[in-house]
Write an enzyme that holds these catalytic residues in place. Structure first.
Site, PDB file in Angstrom:
ATOM      1  N   LYS B  76       0.838  -1.205   0.000  1.00 17.85           N
ATOM      2  CA  LYS B  76       0.000   0.000   0.000  1.00 17.85           C
ATOM      3  C   LYS B  76       0.869   1.250   0.000  1.00 17.85           C
ATOM      4  CE  LYS B  76      -3.888   2.034   2.609  1.00 17.85           C
ATOM      5  NZ  LYS B  76      -4.764   1.903   3.793  1.00 17.85           N
ATOM      6  N   SER B 151      -9.885   1.754   2.840  1.00 20.13           N
ATOM      7  CA  SER B 151      -9.001   2.517   1.978  1.00 20.13           C
ATOM      8  C   SER B 151      -7.939   1.666   1.271  1.00 20.13           C
ATOM      9  CB  SER B 151      -8.282   3.590   2.800  1.00 20.13           C
ATOM     10  OG  SER B 151      -7.401   2.985   3.728  1.00 20.13           O
ATOM     11  N   SER B 175     -10.173  -0.389   7.115  1.00 26.10           N
ATOM     12  CA  SER B 175      -9.525  -0.262   5.800  1.00 26.10           C
ATOM     13  C   SER B 175      -8.759  -1.488   5.310  1.00 26.10           C
ATOM     14  CB  SER B 175      -8.569   0.931   5.800  1.00 26.10           C
ATOM     15  OG  SER B 175      -9.287   2.125   5.680  1.00 26.10           O
TER      16      SER B 175
END
Lengths: 95, 485
Positions: B76, B151, B175
């Site tokens: 990420k 997210s 997330s």
């Protein structure tokens, strides 16, 4: 509760985010619907509740106060949008 | 060996160690598949050439004694990676190249893995659909124009589409678990303090945790073992004895007490979710667990509490983006004008909204009414869990109140977007570990997840329950490669 345009402008100033009229109106609408949702907390009586400041009950570890990283000047300056030798450059603040 | 990208992480590790596959072969296979999958928009920054070079170097002198020897991995874009651009999905960090490495990613490279690139995410991890990213929407490989959750949407999309064997995300209110649920993958949010926050772009510091996102529970356990470490660079990192989660993994959960909280039966919950939950209870019983009804009475107050605490911390954390030291700068007539224009042009709408909420609830005259109130309710929420754990070892709930939705469906209504995290947020507020495992499909064929919540530091227990249930559920993800022309 209602957040008016005057309040939005005040918060935007505190947040250092410029907003024009159109954006302020949109934000007022959004924030009001979010705060309507948040108001639910007022249903709860919390007078005798201790606020939670940390989820883990632990004491902070102490460590000796030593410098571990040295000569980082170039690294610190590296991502600056504007610099002059060893300094960050910003718009003039003193007349 | 064909279909390298279809292998699980554990299989790839085994095949590299036994020299059936080289790191170069594996890395090349994932790079090629990633290159064919640009339509998913899972990557923000690709680092394929470096990855292939590192794999080649690894093969010349392979160290096969590590936990992730020669495994390529994309992460990420919220983790700082030394010398590789790290954006947090924001325009304001569009050109930011860290000069240091996050502890979590360093732990991964120390075990022999190779960085392939940085994965898309909601801007500063603020979102539940990956639609707030400056770098655009991410497609869910399950179906076209479907959100991958958020997210960590680039991460969930990349793991489900097999662009990376495994990845890491961050979870502040759901997330990791919500995108895992939306893509038919496994996602673990560890106990607060388990994984170091050093070098992770900060959103809400009392809630943020990094965790693994994987295709199965065993892989998830292996990566958790690698990333979890005590770190003196993070003052909230906790020095506790960490298990070798993958080695100690067992399907024997006989006699474990699993709680079912009645408050998670929320109004308007689709029948499919209710059905999935009931099925989950049966699976847990089949594994020998004992089911106990419990109550978490303040569940309904978790989201309103979160939407005070998280924006308050975010408004403080994001004060550092001022256009001076790093990141994007807009020119202004004077210093204040420069700050205001930089932040107005550099942050997207959702981030600005949250900074404004946070600034308001912390501002003079409102602090007690909002922030202090929220901290008190947060205590009540944590007390609920403490009470429940007197009676049970873990708690079983649905991961999300719905399956994945269409891109654009919820962008105009922030509150409806926030409701996505109704089952995941309480876990962050209480600092507990939670894992989402795929457990079935809805009528549209979209995946649905179940969440297992554990006691603090009891990752091993929820991994074991997940491992046992995974076998009973026998979930198969239906990925058709529709995006590959």
């Amino acid at each position: 509760m209602s957040i008016d345009l005057k309040t939005i402008k005040h918060i935007s100033k505190l947040s250092r985010i410029s907003v024009d009229e159109k954006k302020a109106e949109k934000l007022a609408g959004d924030l009001n619907s979010i705060f309507d949702f948040i108001e639910k907390l007022n249903e709860l009586k919390t007078d005798n509740v201790e606020p939670l400041t940390s989820v883990v009950e632990t004491t902070l570890k102490l460590r000796s106060d030593e410098v571990k990283s040295k000569n980082l000047r170039d690294q610190v300056i590296k991502n600056s949008p504007k610099e002059n030798e060893d300094y960050f450059v910003v718009p003039k603040v003193i007349e | 060996m064909s279909d390298i990208t279809k292998q699980s992480l554990s299989e790839l590790v085994e095949n590299i160690k036994s020299k059936k596959l080289s790191s170069s072969e594996v890395t090349k296979a994932f790079v090629e598949r990633s290159e064919k999958s640009k339509e998913l928009n899972a990557y923000i920054t690709e680092d394929y050439a470096n990855a292939l070079n590192k794999a080649k170097k690894f093969d010349e002198k392979p160290n096969l004694d590590l936990k992730l020897s020669g495994i390529p991995m994309a992460v990420k874009d919220l983790f700082c990676t030394k010398d590789l651009r790290t954006t947090a999905g924001s325009k304001i960090l569009n050109n930011f190249v860290p000069t240091y490495e996050s502890t979590v990613t360093q732990n991964i490279w120390n075990e022999g893995a190779i960085l392939m690139g940085k994965l898309n995410c909601d801007e500063f991890a603020m979102g539940s659909s990956n639609e707030t990213s400056f770098f655009g929407n991410v497609q869910n490989p399950i179906d076209k124009n479907l959100v991958p959750g958020g997210s960590s949407g680039g991460s969930s999309s990349a793991v489900a589409a097999q662009l990376t064997p495994i990845t890491i995300g961050t979870d502040t209110g759901g997330s990791i678990r919500q995108p895992a649920s939306f893509t038919g993958t496994v996602g673990l949010k560890p106990t607060y303090g388990s994984c170091s926050r050093y070098g992770i772009v900060a959103f809400a510091s009392s809630l943020d945790q990094a965790g693994p996102m994987a295709q199965n529970v065993k892989d998830c356990a292996l990566l958790q073992e690698v990333i979890s470490s005590y770190d003196e660079k993070d003052s909230t990192s906790i020095d506790f004895k960490r298990n070798e989660y993958s080695k100690e993994l067992t399907k024997d959960i006989k006699g474990k007490k699993i709680g079912i909280p009645k408050e998670y039966r929320v109004d308007g919950m689709p029948k499919e979710i209710e059905g999935l939950w009931k099925k989950g209870i049966e699976y847990a019983k089949d594994c020998g667990a004992e089911i106990i009804d419990i109550s978490l009475p303040h569940t309904n107050y978790a989201l309103p509490t979160y939407y005070i605490v998280a924006p308050a911390e975010a408004s403080s954390n994001l004060a550092r983006y001022d256009g001076v030291k790093y990141g994007f700068r807009a020119e202004g007539e004077n210093l204040i004008d420069m700050y205001e224009k930089t932040r107005s042009e550099g942050f997207g709408a959702e981030v600005q909204r949250r900074i404004m909420i946070g600034t308001y609830v912390l501002s003079s005259g409102y602090y007690d009414a909002y922030y202090l109130k929220a901290q008190k309710v947060r205590k009540l929420i944590k007390n609920d869990f403490d009470d429940a754990y007197e009676k049970v070892d873990a708690i079983l709930t649905p991961s999300t109140p719905s399956s994945a939705f269409k891109i654009g469906e919820k962008t105009n209504d922030p509150v409806s977007m926030y409701l996505n995290d109704i089952f995941t947020v309480p876990v962050n507020l209480a600092g507990l570990p939670g894992i989402s495992i795929p457990a079935g499909h809805d009528a549209k064929g979209y995946p649905l997840g179940l969440q297992i919540i554990g006691k603090a530091f009891d990752e091993q227990n929820i991994l074991n329950i997940a491992y046992a249930m995974e076998e009973k559920i026998n979930f198969k993800n239906n990925i058709t490669d529709w995006w590959i022309k």
